[in-house]
Design an enzyme around this catalytic site. Structure first.
Site, PDB file in Angstrom:
ATOM      1  N   ASP A 135       0.862  -1.178   0.000  1.00  0.00           N
ATOM      2  CA  ASP A 135       0.000   0.000   0.000  1.00  0.00           C
ATOM      3  C   ASP A 135       0.899   1.228   0.000  1.00  0.00           C
ATOM      4  O   ASP A 135       1.733   1.388   0.892  1.00  0.00           O
ATOM      5  CB  ASP A 135      -0.892   0.029   1.249  1.00  0.00           C
ATOM      6  CG  ASP A 135      -1.968  -1.040   1.182  1.00  0.00           C
ATOM      7  OD1 ASP A 135      -2.359  -1.416   0.066  1.00  0.00           O
ATOM      8  OD2 ASP A 135      -2.408  -1.506   2.250  1.00  0.00           O
ATOM      9  N   ASP A 193     -14.076  -5.859  -4.154  1.00  0.00           N
ATOM     10  CA  ASP A 193     -14.176  -5.945  -2.697  1.00  0.00           C
ATOM     11  C   ASP A 193     -15.551  -6.510  -2.365  1.00  0.00           C
ATOM     12  O   ASP A 193     -16.563  -5.946  -2.779  1.00  0.00           O
ATOM     13  CB  ASP A 193     -14.011  -4.561  -2.057  1.00  0.00           C
ATOM     14  CG  ASP A 193     -12.591  -4.028  -2.226  1.00  0.00           C
ATOM     15  OD1 ASP A 193     -11.667  -4.838  -2.384  1.00  0.00           O
ATOM     16  OD2 ASP A 193     -12.415  -2.791  -2.214  1.00  0.00           O
TER      17      ASP A 193
END
Length: 253
Positions: free
Chosen positions: A13, A132
């Site tokens: 990330d 997701d």
């Protein structure tokens, strides 16, 4: 060996050009440098890498292009870049900078033509659709905007549409599992893998060696993605692969 090797993929990330999620690698001068970390993972035997830009702003885009250029100069394995990519121009810039694949999530859900356009221009192999998923009634629904928005769209219906439109790979995250280290969502992953003809990368929940085995066998995933367990040094990539090989899961050592 006829079986395709299963892939192990660390995820970084990146925020403002730095890796977030504290990292405890001692042999790195700068634990927050994405290109350095990518190079280390490459040496350690990662099959691919995923970068997610979590600073989804115009500034973040520019930063990400330079991160991708630096990484491409150091890394020989394929890497995917995602986060805030919302136009063909964004894709073009990152692919030119050296990314191998582009990951689309909310933008693709909001404008599915992005998938078809990307696949037409760059080839399906460059287009990863990230999904997701959250529990919903008797199944799972697609969540967007980092899990904040419930769409009411069935995950299986959406992954099928994404692949019909040209997605070459599905990156599936169970948000119920993400960060828990309780194991991947096996039932969800297996259903998605059965529903589509392209590889499925499972994400969300890795916390033990057996979790990798389970998602690549019972979960029918083609690849397992993890972040914390690698960044915090809980497992090394080689260790995961050696374990998988002992368990009869085909991997590239």
């Amino acid at each position: 060996m006829g079986l395709l090797s299963k892939r192990i993929i660390p995820c970084l990330d990146v925020k403002d050009g730095r890796v977030v999620k504290g990292v405890q690698f001692v042999n790195l001068t700068d634990a927050g440098d994405p290109a350095e970390m990518a190079a280390l993972y490459d040496r350690e035997g990662a099959d691919e890498l995923v970068f997610l830009d979590i600073t989804a702003s115009g500034e973040g885009r520019k930063t990400m292009v330079s991160v991708v250029e630096k990484t491409a100069a150091k890394v020989f394995i394929p890497f995917t870049v995602g986060g805030g990519i919302s136009s063909v121009d964004d894709m073009t810039r990152l692919l030119r900078a050296g990314a191998d694949k582009i990951s689309l999530n909310t933008a693709a859900f909001n404008d599915p033509k992005l998938i078809s356009e990307g696949a037409r221009l760059f080839g399906s192999q460059c287009i990863v659709v990230a999904v997701d998923a959250g529990h919903w009634e008797n199944g799972w629904q697609v969540l967007t905007y980092g899990g904040k928005n419930k769409t009411g769209r069935d995950v299986l219906a959406w992954v099928k549409e994404a692949v019909d439109r040209g997605a070459g790979e599905i990156l599936l995250t169970s948000l119920d599992r993400d960060g828990t280290q309780d194991g991947y969502a096996l039932d969800l992953t297996a259903r998605v893998a059965e529903a589509v003809s392209v590889p499925v990368i499972a994400s969300g929940g890795a916390g033990a060696l057996a979790h990798f085995r389970d998602v690549l066998t019972a979960g029918k995933a083609d690849a397992a993605l993890a972040a914390s367990v690698f960044h915090f040094g809980t497992f090394r990539i080689q260790q995961v692969k050696e374990y998988l090989q002992q368990e009869g899961v085909p991997v590239r050592l």
